[in-house]
Every structure is written in C-alpha cells, then in structure tokens.
Write a protein that holds these residues in place. Structure first.
Motif, PDB file in Angstrom:
ATOM      1  N   PRO A  49      77.446   9.840 118.402  1.00  0.00           N
ATOM      2  CA  PRO A  49      78.656   9.114 118.814  1.00  0.00           C
ATOM      3  C   PRO A  49      78.363   7.709 119.366  1.00  0.00           C
ATOM      4  O   PRO A  49      79.124   6.767 119.118  1.00  0.00           O
ATOM      5  N   LEU A  50      77.253   7.559 120.064  1.00  0.00           N
ATOM      6  CA  LEU A  50      76.880   6.233 120.575  1.00  0.00           C
ATOM      7  C   LEU A  50      76.503   5.289 119.434  1.00  0.00           C
ATOM      8  O   LEU A  50      76.814   4.100 119.481  1.00  0.00           O
ATOM      9  N   VAL A  51      75.822   5.828 118.433  1.00  0.00           N
ATOM     10  CA  VAL A  51      75.454   5.027 117.265  1.00  0.00           C
ATOM     11  C   VAL A  51      76.710   4.565 116.533  1.00  0.00           C
ATOM     12  O   VAL A  51      76.835   3.392 116.157  1.00  0.00           O
ATOM     13  N   ILE A  52      77.656   5.478 116.360  1.00  0.00           N
ATOM     14  CA  ILE A  52      78.915   5.121 115.691  1.00  0.00           C
ATOM     15  C   ILE A  52      79.659   4.075 116.504  1.00  0.00           C
ATOM     16  O   ILE A  52      80.177   3.101 115.950  1.00  0.00           O
ATOM     17  N   LEU A  53      79.704   4.262 117.814  1.00  0.00           N
ATOM     18  CA  LEU A  53      80.372   3.285 118.683  1.00  0.00           C
ATOM     19  C   LEU A  53      79.732   1.908 118.541  1.00  0.00           C
ATOM     20  O   LEU A  53      80.438   0.900 118.423  1.00  0.00           O
ATOM     21  N   LEU A  54      78.414   1.871 118.522  1.00  0.00           N
ATOM     22  CA  LEU A  54      77.730   0.582 118.402  1.00  0.00           C
ATOM     23  C   LEU A  54      77.945  -0.029 117.024  1.00  0.00           C
ATOM     24  O   LEU A  54      78.282  -1.209 116.920  1.00  0.00           O
TER      25      LEU A  54
END
Length: 136
Positions: A49-54
């Motif tokens: 989820p953090l990768v997608i957010l970034l």
C-alpha cells in the motif's frame, strides 16, 4: 532559454510521472500478484500500500505540481532503493539496464526537487495565495 523554463518543467513532470502513475495503477489492479512478487524478492507484502501511495499518489502530486520538491526527493530515494532491491542481479541481462534506468529517473527527480515545479503548478498557486495573505 529562460522563457521555456516553466513549460519545460511542466513537460518534464508529465514525462517523469507517466511511469509511476501507470505502475501504481497496475499494482493496485494486480494487488495479489504484486504482493507475491515483492515477497519473492524479500520485500514484505504489507509495504505494497505504501508503494502504491508513492507511485500513484506521488506521481499524481508531481504531475500537478503539489508538494513537488518533497515528493520528488522522496521518490528519488525510493527509485534508488528499488534499483538495489529489484535490479541488482546483473547476471540477469535486463537488470543492469533497469538498474541504470532507475538511477537516471532518480537523477531527474533530484533535479526537480532542487529547482521545483515551475509556474504551472499547484505549489505556485499556494505560494501566491500565501504571499497575498501575508502582505495584507
């Protein structure tokens, strides 16, 4: 060349973020497969989820020139990290090219982080509003 600077920065933001926006969208729509791939490379799937957010959120932020300097510098670091995590096995032919691609992209984000988004950005609108409000 100064008269083309703002247009050039806008074009650079568009070109630099195409890869990140599409990659983030692809990770979102192919969540399970991406999480499996990350885990196979030794990266915990809960970071997805953090990768997608970034990638998706950060890509859109840079595209529209919102929090550009911070996001660009953070994205540069992320891109260097992914080069080492996912593309450092040079025994596999394409990895060396992908590693260098990531370093080149990180260089572009570093430049954007240093010079800012230019005139055609949300950051500039916010700065103008702030200056107008404090001048009163």
């Amino acid at each position: 060349m100064k008269k083309f600077e703002d247009s050039g920065l806008l074009l650079a933001r568009v070109l630099m973020t195409i890869l990140f926006i599409t990659a983030g969208w692809g990770k979102l729509t192919g969540y399970a497969g991406t999480a499996q791939y990350m885990q196979s490379m030794g990266v915990p799937g809960f970071l997805l989820p953090l990768v997608i957010l970034l990638e998706l959120g950060g890509g859109l932020a840079i595209l529209f020139g919102f929090l550009t300097r911070f996001t660009a510098l953070f994205t540069a670091g992320f891109t260097i990290l992914t080069a080492f995590l996912f593309h450092s096995n040079f025994a596999e032919g394409v990895n060396q090219l992908m590693f260098m691609k990531n370093l080149s992209i990180a260089g572009g984000f570093l430049v954007l982080g240093l010079v800012g988004p230019g005139a055609y950005s949300i950051d500039r609108l916010i700065r103008q509003r702030f200056q107008t409000a404090t001048a009163r």
